[in-house]
Design a protein around this motif. Structure first.
Motif, PDB file in Angstrom:
ATOM      1  N   MET A 198     -34.285 -62.188  48.684  1.00  0.00           N
ATOM      2  CA  MET A 198     -35.612 -61.599  48.747  1.00  0.00           C
ATOM      3  C   MET A 198     -35.620 -60.284  47.975  1.00  0.00           C
ATOM      4  O   MET A 198     -34.762 -59.433  48.192  1.00  0.00           O
ATOM      5  N   ALA A 199     -36.592 -60.118  47.071  1.00  0.00           N
ATOM      6  CA  ALA A 199     -36.691 -58.873  46.325  1.00  0.00           C
ATOM      7  C   ALA A 199     -36.996 -57.720  47.275  1.00  0.00           C
ATOM      8  O   ALA A 199     -37.723 -57.858  48.241  1.00  0.00           O
ATOM      9  N   GLN A 200     -36.383 -56.569  46.983  1.00  0.00           N
ATOM     10  CA  GLN A 200     -36.539 -55.435  47.869  1.00  0.00           C
ATOM     11  C   GLN A 200     -37.876 -54.739  47.647  1.00  0.00           C
ATOM     12  O   GLN A 200     -38.325 -54.556  46.527  1.00  0.00           O
ATOM     13  N   ASP A 201     -38.498 -54.331  48.733  1.00  0.00           N
ATOM     14  CA  ASP A 201     -39.732 -53.561  48.702  1.00  0.00           C
ATOM     15  C   ASP A 201     -39.361 -52.119  49.022  1.00  0.00           C
ATOM     16  O   ASP A 201     -38.900 -51.818  50.129  1.00  0.00           O
ATOM     17  N   PRO A 202     -39.541 -51.183  48.083  1.00  0.00           N
ATOM     18  CA  PRO A 202     -39.087 -49.813  48.307  1.00  0.00           C
ATOM     19  C   PRO A 202     -39.786 -49.114  49.463  1.00  0.00           C
ATOM     20  O   PRO A 202     -39.278 -48.137  49.993  1.00  0.00           O
ATOM     21  N   HIS A 203     -40.966 -49.599  49.871  1.00  0.00           N
ATOM     22  CA  HIS A 203     -41.696 -48.964  50.954  1.00  0.00           C
ATOM     23  C   HIS A 203     -41.528 -49.698  52.292  1.00  0.00           C
ATOM     24  O   HIS A 203     -41.945 -49.182  53.324  1.00  0.00           O
ATOM     25  N   ALA A 258     -38.909 -50.427  54.212  1.00  0.00           N
ATOM     26  CA  ALA A 258     -38.026 -49.853  55.220  1.00  0.00           C
ATOM     27  C   ALA A 258     -38.718 -48.737  56.002  1.00  0.00           C
ATOM     28  O   ALA A 258     -38.637 -48.683  57.233  1.00  0.00           O
ATOM     29  N   GLU A 259     -39.394 -47.840  55.292  1.00  0.00           N
ATOM     30  CA  GLU A 259     -40.042 -46.725  55.989  1.00  0.00           C
ATOM     31  C   GLU A 259     -41.221 -47.187  56.831  1.00  0.00           C
ATOM     32  O   GLU A 259     -41.568 -46.562  57.835  1.00  0.00           O
ATOM     33  N   SER A 286     -49.560 -45.486  61.510  1.00  0.00           N
ATOM     34  CA  SER A 286     -49.711 -46.143  60.212  1.00  0.00           C
ATOM     35  C   SER A 286     -48.883 -47.422  60.139  1.00  0.00           C
ATOM     36  O   SER A 286     -49.351 -48.465  59.658  1.00  0.00           O
ATOM     37  N   ALA A 287     -47.641 -47.363  60.642  1.00  0.00           N
ATOM     38  CA  ALA A 287     -46.769 -48.539  60.617  1.00  0.00           C
ATOM     39  C   ALA A 287     -47.319 -49.654  61.498  1.00  0.00           C
ATOM     40  O   ALA A 287     -47.279 -50.840  61.122  1.00  0.00           O
ATOM     41  N   VAL A 288     -47.851 -49.299  62.648  1.00  0.00           N
ATOM     42  CA  VAL A 288     -48.412 -50.290  63.560  1.00  0.00           C
ATOM     43  C   VAL A 288     -49.613 -50.990  62.932  1.00  0.00           C
ATOM     44  O   VAL A 288     -49.736 -52.227  62.982  1.00  0.00           O
ATOM     45  N   LEU A 331     -29.914 -60.868  51.815  1.00  0.00           N
ATOM     46  CA  LEU A 331     -29.303 -59.713  51.162  1.00  0.00           C
ATOM     47  C   LEU A 331     -30.069 -58.422  51.425  1.00  0.00           C
ATOM     48  O   LEU A 331     -29.465 -57.369  51.622  1.00  0.00           O
ATOM     49  N   ASP A 332     -31.391 -58.481  51.426  1.00  0.00           N
ATOM     50  CA  ASP A 332     -32.194 -57.280  51.625  1.00  0.00           C
ATOM     51  C   ASP A 332     -32.126 -56.851  53.085  1.00  0.00           C
ATOM     52  O   ASP A 332     -32.459 -57.613  53.995  1.00  0.00           O
ATOM     53  N   GLU A 333     -31.700 -55.618  53.321  1.00  0.00           N
ATOM     54  CA  GLU A 333     -31.465 -55.147  54.688  1.00  0.00           C
ATOM     55  C   GLU A 333     -32.736 -55.151  55.524  1.00  0.00           C
ATOM     56  O   GLU A 333     -32.721 -55.557  56.693  1.00  0.00           O
ATOM     57  N   THR A 334     -33.850 -54.710  54.954  1.00  0.00           N
ATOM     58  CA  THR A 334     -35.102 -54.652  55.707  1.00  0.00           C
ATOM     59  C   THR A 334     -35.579 -56.046  56.084  1.00  0.00           C
ATOM     60  O   THR A 334     -35.998 -56.290  57.218  1.00  0.00           O
ATOM     61  N   THR A 335     -35.511 -56.959  55.130  1.00  0.00           N
ATOM     62  CA  THR A 335     -35.923 -58.333  55.402  1.00  0.00           C
ATOM     63  C   THR A 335     -35.005 -58.977  56.432  1.00  0.00           C
ATOM     64  O   THR A 335     -35.458 -59.730  57.300  1.00  0.00           O
ATOM     65  N   ALA A 336     -33.715 -58.685  56.339  1.00  0.00           N
ATOM     66  CA  ALA A 336     -32.767 -59.215  57.325  1.00  0.00           C
ATOM     67  C   ALA A 336     -33.091 -58.703  58.731  1.00  0.00           C
ATOM     68  O   ALA A 336     -32.943 -59.436  59.721  1.00  0.00           O
TER      69      ALA A 336
END
Length: 411
Positions: free
Chosen positions: A1-6, A8-9, A52-54, A132-137
């Motif tokens: 999965m391609a990483q999304d830079p935003h 994780a935050e 905002s995240a919610v 592979l992508d930590e956030t997606t995992a």
């Protein structure tokens, strides 16, 4: 999965007891309530970053309902992950391939948000979901928690050990993500992992399946596998390549059309470019517009043969037949009139017929339906109307070197 830079935050505040509880307390989300929800949560003392995240996750859950149904209400998503995620209705068919092949354990390489792993686990397969992508995992870990027969591994799909695992499923990343958004990749060797890696796994004799984008060129389909294009409710969603035990005997290419609870399939044993040769004939009788999966699978000639029809041009996917035949593989129209493509004459036709709504379909021509519609309605409304208002359908295509406009009505 391609990483999304935003991603994780946006996800981190939700991976706390406060954030998770707050997200799941919202209930059904409506965009028109966003301001009121924001004000209420801020007044309750929640940090701006958490609010905002919610709200961002609540929006993604609503969008995900089309693919995940009610499951989406308890899942976590990233925007990029949701774009590539498999619909659960299709994922169930992927999983069924492994069950029918008597495979009991599967490595889901590039599991993304976990759709295919969910479907496999629900059929009692033991699943190793690799991302592979930590956030997606992290999202996949949350989404797959209800299934004790799944473990999520944060690792590279090309290096993870596969000892003791019978089958392999892959969903390579086909987008690259930057700060300005995601960009689609077209070269199968740029996918992550690349298509050559899939072939290497298959060459070792394992039952292997891979989901790819429906635009995959026929020249990129490896020899010896089955290629099945899938459309759902008129939209081509993917092409699945199946190797070894997952491949059905005597099927090289297939078009699976899903509409609601109905599934219909058109298959061919021959390779691309082989098989039935369709005749070419006039644009008359009934016009059939093949489903996109049929076109992508190169099965238009086979469909024409089934309908007792012919192509209107050897290079264009429009079929005509003298009789109306019910088929799930195409939309049917009755041909009312065929005329040369001439904007002035068509504008006069629109006025004479009192047409106020015009559906325009096209193949084999560079005409833009939106621009043509503006031209044809230019000046309409001036002077008396000769006939009652009505909707009409116009099909623009090419027959040899001639551009034509066919007036049709949907059947």
């Amino acid at each position: 999965m391609a990483q999304d830079p935003h991603a994780a935050e946006q996800l981190a505040p939700l991976l706390t007891s406060e954030g998770w509880a707050l997200l799941n307390s919202l209930g059904p989300y409506r965009e028109e309530d966003a301001l009121a929800i924001t004000a209420r949560l801020r007044k309750a003392g929640h940090a701006p970053e958490l609010v905002s995240a919610v709200l961002s996750q609540a929006r993604l859950r609503v969008k995900a309902e089309a693919k995940f149904g009610e499951f989406s209400r308890h899942m976590l998503f990233t925007r990029a992950g949701l774009e590539q995620a498999t619909r659960l209705s299709i994922a169930a068919r992927h999983a069924r391939r492994f069950v029918d092949a008597d495979v009991r354990s599967v490595a889901d390489l590039g599991c993304g948000l976990g759709a295919d792993a969910m479907a496999m686990a629900s059929l009692d397969l033991d699943v190793t979901a690799v991302e592979l992508d930590e956030t997606t995992a992290a999202c996949a870990t949350i989404n797959l928690m209800p299934f004790p027969n799944v473990r999520v591994v944060h690792e590279d799909a090309q290096t993870v050990p596969l000892e003791g695992i019978e089958g392999v499923w892959l969903d390579p990343a086909r987008r690259t993500t930057t700060t300005s958004g995601t960009t689609r990749l077209w070269d199968p060797q740029q996918f992550s992992p690349p298509l050559s890696f899939v072939s290497e796994l298959a060459d070792a004799g394992r039952p292997v399946g891979v989901k790819l984008g429906p635009g995959l060129p026929h020249s990129s389909v490896p020899e010896g596998c089955e290629a099945q294009w899938v459309s759902t409710d008129g939209e081509v969603a993917e092409v699945g390549l199946y190797f070894n035990a997952l491949k059905r005997p005597s099927v090289r290419r297939a078009a699976l059309v899903l509409a609601g609870q109905t599934a219909s399939e058109l298959v061919a044993e021959t390779d691309f470019g082989g098989g039935v040769r369709a005749e070419v004939g006039p644009l008359e009788g009934f016009l059939y517009e093949p489903d996109g999966a049929v076109i992508r699978a190169g099965l238009v000639a086979e469909l024409a043969d089934r309908l007792g029809g012919h192509l209107v041009d050897p290079h264009i996917a429009y079929i005509c037949a003298p009789n109306l035949v019910a088929t799930p593989f195409a939309k049917a129209y009755r041909v009312l009139d065929v005329r040369p493509y001439n904007v002035r004459a068509l504008r006069q036709w629109v006025r004479d017929e009192g047409i106020t709504a015009l559906d325009i379909k096209k193949r084999g021509t560079s005409v833009t339906p939106e621009e043509l519609r503006k031209l044809l309605f230019l000046g309409q409304g001036k002077g008396p109307k000769k006939k009652p208002h009505r909707r009409a359908t116009l099909v623009l295509t090419r027959i040899g070197d001639d551009r034509v406009a066919a007036v049709v009505e949907p059947v």
